[in-house]
Write a protein that holds these residues in place. Structure first.
Motif, mmCIF file in Angstrom:
data_model
loop_
_atom_site.group_PDB
_atom_site.id
_atom_site.type_symbol
_atom_site.label_atom_id
_atom_site.label_comp_id
_atom_site.label_asym_id
_atom_site.label_seq_id
_atom_site.Cartn_x
_atom_site.Cartn_y
_atom_site.Cartn_z
ATOM 1 N N ARG A 3 4.452 -11.736 3.050
ATOM 2 C CA ARG A 3 4.562 -12.569 1.851
ATOM 3 C C ARG A 3 5.993 -13.010 1.527
ATOM 4 N NH1 ARG A 3 0.227 -11.273 -1.929
ATOM 5 N NH2 ARG A 3 -1.625 -11.025 -0.649
ATOM 6 N N PRO B 207 -4.222 -18.934 1.738
ATOM 7 C CA PRO B 207 -3.427 -17.713 1.584
ATOM 8 C C PRO B 207 -3.829 -16.687 2.640
ATOM 9 C CG PRO B 207 -4.570 -18.328 -0.472
ATOM 10 C CD PRO B 207 -5.141 -19.166 0.622
ATOM 11 N N GLU B 208 -2.862 -15.993 3.141
ATOM 12 C CA GLU B 208 -3.123 -14.937 4.106
ATOM 13 C C GLU B 208 -3.411 -13.635 3.358
ATOM 14 O OE1 GLU B 208 -2.899 -14.396 7.797
ATOM 15 O OE2 GLU B 208 -3.745 -16.343 7.305
ATOM 16 N N PRO B 209 -4.399 -12.882 3.813
ATOM 17 C CA PRO B 209 -4.620 -11.593 3.163
ATOM 18 C C PRO B 209 -3.575 -10.573 3.592
ATOM 19 C CG PRO B 209 -6.166 -11.879 4.957
ATOM 20 C CD PRO B 209 -5.360 -13.139 4.888
ATOM 21 N N LEU B 210 -3.638 -9.458 2.931
ATOM 22 C CA LEU B 210 -2.698 -8.369 3.185
ATOM 23 C C LEU B 210 -2.794 -7.844 4.611
ATOM 24 C CD1 LEU B 210 -0.863 -6.106 1.791
ATOM 25 C CD2 LEU B 210 -2.974 -4.803 1.675
ATOM 26 N N SER B 211 -1.663 -7.598 5.205
ATOM 27 C CA SER B 211 -1.632 -6.869 6.459
ATOM 28 C C SER B 211 -0.876 -5.577 6.209
ATOM 29 C CB SER B 211 -0.929 -7.702 7.522
ATOM 30 O OG SER B 211 -0.693 -6.890 8.640
ATOM 31 N N PRO C 175 3.066 -0.624 -7.819
ATOM 32 C CA PRO C 175 3.771 -1.037 -6.601
ATOM 33 C C PRO C 175 5.284 -1.013 -6.837
ATOM 34 C CG PRO C 175 1.947 -2.526 -7.046
ATOM 35 C CD PRO C 175 2.035 -1.610 -8.215
ATOM 36 N N ALA D 27 -0.538 1.371 1.410
ATOM 37 C CA ALA D 27 -1.519 0.458 0.816
ATOM 38 C C ALA D 27 -1.173 0.166 -0.643
ATOM 39 C CB ALA D 27 -2.923 1.055 0.922
ATOM 40 N N ARG E 41 1.896 0.054 -1.722
ATOM 41 C CA ARG E 41 3.258 -0.510 -1.709
ATOM 42 C C ARG E 41 4.236 0.391 -2.443
ATOM 43 N NH1 ARG E 41 2.304 -6.429 -1.131
ATOM 44 N NH2 ARG E 41 0.150 -6.568 -0.507
ATOM 45 N N ARG F 98 -7.687 -5.977 -3.217
ATOM 46 C CA ARG F 98 -6.445 -5.437 -2.668
ATOM 47 C C ARG F 98 -5.998 -6.216 -1.453
ATOM 48 N NH1 ARG F 98 -6.257 0.973 -3.170
ATOM 49 N NH2 ARG F 98 -8.477 1.262 -3.331
ATOM 50 N N PHE F 99 -6.992 -6.692 -0.701
ATOM 51 C CA PHE F 99 -6.714 -7.406 0.540
ATOM 52 C C PHE F 99 -6.077 -8.759 0.239
ATOM 53 C CE2 PHE F 99 -8.774 -9.614 4.364
ATOM 54 C CZ PHE F 99 -7.953 -9.005 5.299
ATOM 55 N N LEU F 100 -6.528 -9.384 -0.859
ATOM 56 C CA LEU F 100 -6.131 -10.767 -1.125
ATOM 57 C C LEU F 100 -5.005 -10.919 -2.143
ATOM 58 C CD1 LEU F 100 -9.572 -12.610 -1.318
ATOM 59 C CD2 LEU F 100 -8.068 -12.314 0.650
ATOM 60 N N ALA F 101 -4.850 -9.976 -3.028
ATOM 61 C CA ALA F 101 -3.962 -10.232 -4.160
ATOM 62 C C ALA F 101 -2.973 -9.104 -4.398
ATOM 63 C CB ALA F 101 -4.779 -10.468 -5.422
ATOM 64 N N GLU F 102 -1.898 -9.468 -5.054
ATOM 65 C CA GLU F 102 -0.920 -8.484 -5.524
ATOM 66 C C GLU F 102 -0.893 -8.522 -7.040
ATOM 67 O OE1 GLU F 102 3.017 -8.393 -3.602
ATOM 68 O OE2 GLU F 102 2.304 -10.141 -2.516
ATOM 69 N N PRO F 103 -0.433 -7.430 -7.669
ATOM 70 C CA PRO F 103 -0.322 -7.450 -9.130
ATOM 71 C C PRO F 103 0.467 -8.678 -9.588
ATOM 72 C CG PRO F 103 0.154 -5.262 -8.297
ATOM 73 C CD PRO F 103 0.005 -6.145 -7.099
ATOM 74 N N ASP G 256 -0.667 -11.731 -9.503
ATOM 75 C CA ASP G 256 -1.336 -12.927 -8.985
ATOM 76 C C ASP G 256 -2.410 -13.381 -9.974
ATOM 77 O OD1 ASP G 256 0.126 -13.037 -6.670
ATOM 78 O OD2 ASP G 256 -1.423 -12.199 -5.363
ATOM 79 N N ARG H 53 -4.194 -5.556 -12.290
ATOM 80 C CA ARG H 53 -3.126 -6.255 -13.020
ATOM 81 C C ARG H 53 -3.022 -7.724 -12.606
ATOM 82 N NH1 ARG H 53 0.720 -1.783 -14.432
ATOM 83 N NH2 ARG H 53 -0.539 0.046 -14.076
ATOM 84 N N ARG I 46 -4.889 -17.082 -6.376
ATOM 85 C CA ARG I 46 -5.065 -16.537 -5.027
ATOM 86 C C ARG I 46 -6.519 -16.722 -4.595
ATOM 87 N NH1 ARG I 46 -1.839 -15.298 -0.997
ATOM 88 N NH2 ARG I 46 -3.023 -13.456 -0.404
#
Lengths: 472, 472
Positions: free
Chosen positions: A35, A87-91, A203, A223, A225, B198-203, B205, B225, B253
């Motif tokens: 990101r 948007p790319e998902p979390l890796s 996080p 996971a 962060r 969790r896969f797609l977003a961060e707090p 977003d 969040r 997102r």
């Protein structure tokens, strides 16, 4: 900057250039996955990126065109390259430092779960089938299938009340006073820890972990962060001076540990160490999460952080996956009364309910009373296996700096000059899953260690394959 | 600033001052819970806080002293008050705007789960016991208890392969092409959604939600969040102009929705709406999470976002809690092939494995083939109940602006001048759990609506208690 996607795909590229192109692609992909470059963000100019990577501009053009061909980035003629809008998902692998797959906690879990029935798993973290009370558990399940509402309905928000009552009693036997109302159930110990981490940290917060520690703690922290800071851990427990220094320097939200039969070392804390750790945690305002998943291996209960602390700043987690079954998982959280409602709110939000069927099955199993006999037999069998494995490892040239009093793990050291990751790679190629020390080590300072599960070492092939893998 | 804890506890305080003191205490507690004031942070000076709250300095001193007495803050003579060093865990209620408990999604869930066997639950989101295929499910469970390894061991990382094969076939019947390798199992639909978020977003977003929408989406977004932005949703689906405006203005997102038998309205999207939504999502680079938990209520499968999209930017989630059992929960995620490994990594990190026992039980149940008969009977029974409930609600003075083609929900409007929260509070006091509209509404614009579950309205007392609660 004019090389088009079509050209990039059709023109042959020399081999040496190709690896450089891939390096550039990987660098951009890392930024997108991590990101640093969000959807729609502009990529560095070809000139600037070529300079920063120390490659030619044509290499960067080639890399950008290939990424565009994959749809990861888009070219807007005249204005440059941009991260694609999807948007790319979390890796998970892109959070924190990139890890060699061989020491990636998640990958090791995957290997252990995916290993075929014929493979040997001396590195895996659970007992083999024939060490578990299968018949008794099936009987409990049949009982539930006949008689319990658990098959059909959600359980209460805090979790199965009869099981919480049993668990409160069991905790008392271990010196931890918890009312059933102070217990909250989750679908497994891992999920309980996940819930607690959400409860305690945001996080970017810092967590203290033992070095070495159970690798799932690292995977969870990643996971979430969290910043991870390691505390050197040996047969006596954590290095208390380093623990205090870390508390002062990093102001962690919490410290997560096993106080009994620590994974991977097998160490159990003494009363004085427990007392001092609690005093330091109190002085520096840190909470402690105590994962007590190995408690049932102990013949006599050792001192527990939650017991000494009276569930003030310690949150305690227990379960049955290690000694009962990994198919019917339950995680039990014990915590301060005044935090229960808030934790249950969070549980309702993210899972609505835990698994009623499993909780009722474990409750029935415990009520039948055969678990104690199973544990007695299991402890004896583990003691025998431990003796045998220590001898066989010594014959193979490994040393065992500390032999734990109970449990399934041995933390062993390879002879000088051997790297545990190399040995594990060679073993895996021959169908043997080992657990190299650095999977457990945040500082990556356990390169010569291997963790063995003595219950998974019954086959003589474990030792012959180990010797072969050590030979190279 | 010299009032000590002892004085604060012993001196009597007049009633009017007391409520002001409590307001100040609450304001500080909110900041501590919401982390605006972290552990060790200094509180505002008495003078400054008195001014900003419009109260006297002695009121603030009183409030601070009481907080100190509780241990929430500490006084350091000469330098002021500080947040106590023990970090406070997360309070879900303190994230985002503070909600009246009566419209707090988590609280409504708690009410429904905790309601005793004698209470009536026309507002609850699941079917009553005797509407579910209990005997068939028990038979499946007995089979698993006898024959399956599921009782004893972890499942594979992606989840029970035989169940994934069945589910892929079922998805095909609904126009969604997904290879079994594109499916990832979780312990429930809620946990599947939690994993995807969790896969797609961060707090921080932004997520788009329907207004009204299933309240658990709001609870999940809060726990993560996320910023929530509502899209007005009616019998035709989302207001497409508002959807586009929100995409442009808020760059979310992802958007989370039910395309079939939406909760709470019961609306199912038409092909043209599905097509337009996908086009807008693509244009503006947003992903869509499609919660399809109500699909099995439909006599004929309606159009699905994941079907039209070909699992490109849509992640699809399904399960069986609504039509089979809430005691044996399974969540199934269908997504792009190239995202599967990353999602499984995350799943391994936060839960290690899903519940093997439950997955095997659901698989066995589906294999027995009685589920289709159960669904046929269920749909007929729901249609009958729907007709009856619409009539009875009309008699009670409520209107039903839209009658869904299937499913258990009716989104109804109270007569002018009645507030659904007031009515629900009065009903709850008499043991009847209603679902007031604003629990589902981000804008809090559904104050005159109630959601009814037609399957929970068999008792005539539902309507007599409703009328009584409407009378005040």
């Amino acid at each position: 900057m004019t090389g088009s996607v079509r050209e990039a795909l059709s023109e042959p590229v020399p081999e040496a250039t190709l690896s450089r192109v891939q390096t550039v692609m990987r660098a951009i992909e890392d930024r997108i996955e991590g990101r640093a470059l969000g959807p729609g963000a502009r990529l560095p100019s070809v000139r600037a990126f070529a300079e920063s990577m120390g490659v030619s501009k044509s290499t960067v053009v080639e890399a950008y065109d290939r990424l565009a061909a994959r749809g990861a980035i888009v070219s807007r003629p005249g204005s440059g390259f941009f991260v694609a809008a999807r948007p790319e998902p979390l890796s998970l692998a892109a959070i924190g430092p990139r890890l060699d797959r061989a020491v990636d906690p998640v990958w090791i879990t995957r290997q252990s779960l995916e290993a075929g029935p014929d493979s040997l798993r001396p590195g895996c973290g659970w007992l083999p089938p024939d060490w578990l009370p299968e018949e008794d558990l099936r009987r409990a399940l049949r009982h539930v299938a006949r008689q319990s509402d658990a098959v059909m309905f959600y359980d209460t928000p805090q979790g199965h009340a009869p099981l919480r009552q049993q668990l409160a009693l069991r905790l008392t036997e271990r010196g931890i006073r918890a009312h059933p109302d102070q217990l909250v159930l989750a679908d497994s110990v891992t999920q309980a820890l996940d819930l607690i981490i959400r409860f305690l940290a945001e996080p970017g917060d810092t967590v203290l972990l033992d070095d070495p520690c159970y690798f799932s703690f690292q995977a969870l922290a990643r996971a979430h962060r969290l910043r991870m800071v390691g505390v050197p851990f040996g047969p006596e427990g954590p290095d208390l001076a380093a623990f205090e220094q870390a508390l002062i320097e990093h102001k962690p939200r919490f410290y997560i540990t096993n106080s009994g039969l620590q994974n991977p070392t097998g160490a159990t804390l003494s009363p004085v160490v427990v007392h001092r750790m609690l005093r330091l945690a109190e002085m520096h305002g840190t909470l402690i999460v105590e994962d007590d998943a190995y408690a049932d291996f102990e013949p006599e209960p050792g001192p527990r952080l939650a017991g000494f602390d009276g569930l003030d700043r310690v949150i305690h987690v227990g379960g049955f996956s290690k000694t009962l079954s990994t198919g019917a998982r339950v995680g039990a959280i014990a915590l301060r009364s005044d935090w229960v409602e808030r934790l249950v709110d969070l549980k309702l939000a993210v899972s609505l309910s835990d698994n009623h069927l499993t909780a009722a099955t474990v409750h029935r199993f415990l009520a039948e009373g055969s678990y104690r006999h199973h544990l007695d037999a299991l402890r004896t069998r583990l003691a025998d296996a431990r003796g045998m494995v220590v001898r066989r490892l010594a014959q193979a040239g490994l040393s065992v700096p500390f032999v734990p009093s109970a449990g399934m793990f041995l933390w062993t050291r390879l002879p000088e000059g051997l790297d545990a990751v190399d040995v594990s790679r060679r073993a895996l190629a021959r169908g043997v899953v080992l657990a190299p020390g650095n999977v457990f080590s945040i500082s990556q300072g356990a390169a010569s260690f291997l963790r063995f599960n003595v219950a998974q070492c019954a086959s003589p092939r474990v030792f012959s394959e180990l010797s072969r893998a050590m030979e190279g």
